[in-house]
Write an enzyme that holds these catalytic residues in place. Structure first.
Site, PDB file in Angstrom:
ATOM      1  N   SER A 242       1.050  -0.933  -0.206  1.00  0.00           N
ATOM      2  CA  SER A 242      -0.029  -0.267   0.036  1.00  0.00           C
ATOM      3  C   SER A 242       0.673   0.719   0.083  1.00  0.00           C
ATOM      4  O   SER A 242       1.556   1.432  -1.071  1.00  0.00           O
ATOM      5  CB  SER A 242      -1.506  -0.042   1.398  1.00  0.00           C
ATOM      6  OG  SER A 242      -1.573   0.885   0.957  1.00  0.00           O
TER       7      SER A 242
ATOM      8  N   ASP B 104      -4.984  -3.902   6.239  1.00  0.00           N
ATOM      9  CA  ASP B 104      -5.072  -4.695   5.166  1.00  0.00           C
ATOM     10  C   ASP B 104      -3.466  -6.091   4.996  1.00  0.00           C
ATOM     11  O   ASP B 104      -2.235  -6.043   5.573  1.00  0.00           O
ATOM     12  CB  ASP B 104      -5.140  -4.746   3.589  1.00  0.00           C
ATOM     13  CG  ASP B 104      -5.763  -5.176   3.129  1.00  0.00           C
ATOM     14  OD1 ASP B 104      -6.511  -6.300   2.880  1.00  0.00           O
ATOM     15  OD2 ASP B 104      -5.321  -5.088   1.472  1.00  0.00           O
TER      16      ASP B 104
ATOM     17  N   HIS C  83      -2.560  -1.374  -3.374  1.00  0.00           N
ATOM     18  CA  HIS C  83      -4.164  -0.224  -3.251  1.00  0.00           C
ATOM     19  C   HIS C  83      -4.068   0.704  -3.822  1.00  0.00           C
ATOM     20  O   HIS C  83      -2.540   1.466  -4.242  1.00  0.00           O
ATOM     21  CB  HIS C  83      -3.945   0.291  -1.675  1.00  0.00           C
ATOM     22  CG  HIS C  83      -4.182  -1.098  -0.607  1.00  0.00           C
ATOM     23  ND1 HIS C  83      -3.984  -0.225   0.694  1.00  0.00           N
ATOM     24  CD2 HIS C  83      -4.712  -2.305  -0.548  1.00  0.00           C
ATOM     25  CE1 HIS C  83      -4.427  -1.822   1.425  1.00  0.00           C
ATOM     26  NE2 HIS C  83      -5.010  -2.754   0.596  1.00  0.00           N
TER      27      HIS C  83
END
Length: 190
Positions: free
Chosen positions: A15, A135, A42
């Site tokens: 991310s 996540d 992401h």
């Protein structure tokens, strides 16, 4: 000590700070790699991504964006497209999903890691890099529960430490490595 089962698939999640980290990781992948590599970064859901195009020149393997029902291909790096989860459907195919965002992200890392673990079990190598959310934590737990390996970027080495730190706290890891060491170990894959 048990010797890890050689992986048949590599799944990578990143991310915040992930583009730079992925540039290093993709450069390290050997040209003759005999397994597919699936990546979730992401991304903003509301515009096209050029991440595969951006990173392709840095990698000895073909780098592309996933399409639904695409075959799993050895020696290929496949990125989740914006606004779709990337899933391992079976040992031969990937799928794209518009299921609800996970921790506000679609694509999200957990669905990829969990689906890879469900299909490939102990033959998964999951790598979780820098990021500013949790996540990936449940996905790392699923991979490890299935007997697969999970490598986490050392939180102190990550541009954003929350993602690897959260996964380490939730699920542990088979290795916690600085990015340069992850790259060295990837060069050893066949």
């Amino acid at each position: 000590m048990d010797v890890p089962v050689p992986p048949r698939i590599v799944v990578i999640g990143a991310s915040a700070g992930g583009v730079s980290a992925l540039q290093h990781v993709l450069r390290a992948l050997p040209a003759g790699l005999s397994m597919p590599v699936l990546v979730v970064l992401h991304l903003p859901r509301d515009r096209p991504s050029r991440i595969a195009e951006l990173l392709d020149p840095d990698c000895a393997l073909v780098v592309r964006e996933a399409e639904d029902k695409q075959p799993l291909q050895p020696g290929t790096v496949t990125f989740a497209p914006p606004d779709y989860h990337l899933l391992v459907e079976d040992t031969t195919m990937i799928a794209l999903s518009m299921d609800a965002p996970v921790l506000f992200s679609r694509p999200a890392i957990d669905p990829l890691f969990e689906s890879a673990a469900a299909v490939f079990g102990e033959q998964v190598l999951a790598i979780l890099l820098t990021g500013a959310s949790s996540d990936g934590s449940e996905g790392v737990a699923a991979v490890r529960d299935a007997g697969g390996q999970a490598w986490l970027q050392c939180p102190d080495d990550a541009e954003a430490s929350l993602m690897p730190a959260s996964a380490l706290q939730r699920a542990g890891a088979d290795a916690v490595l600085v990015l340069s060491r992850i790259c060295e170990r990837l060069k050893e894959l066949k």
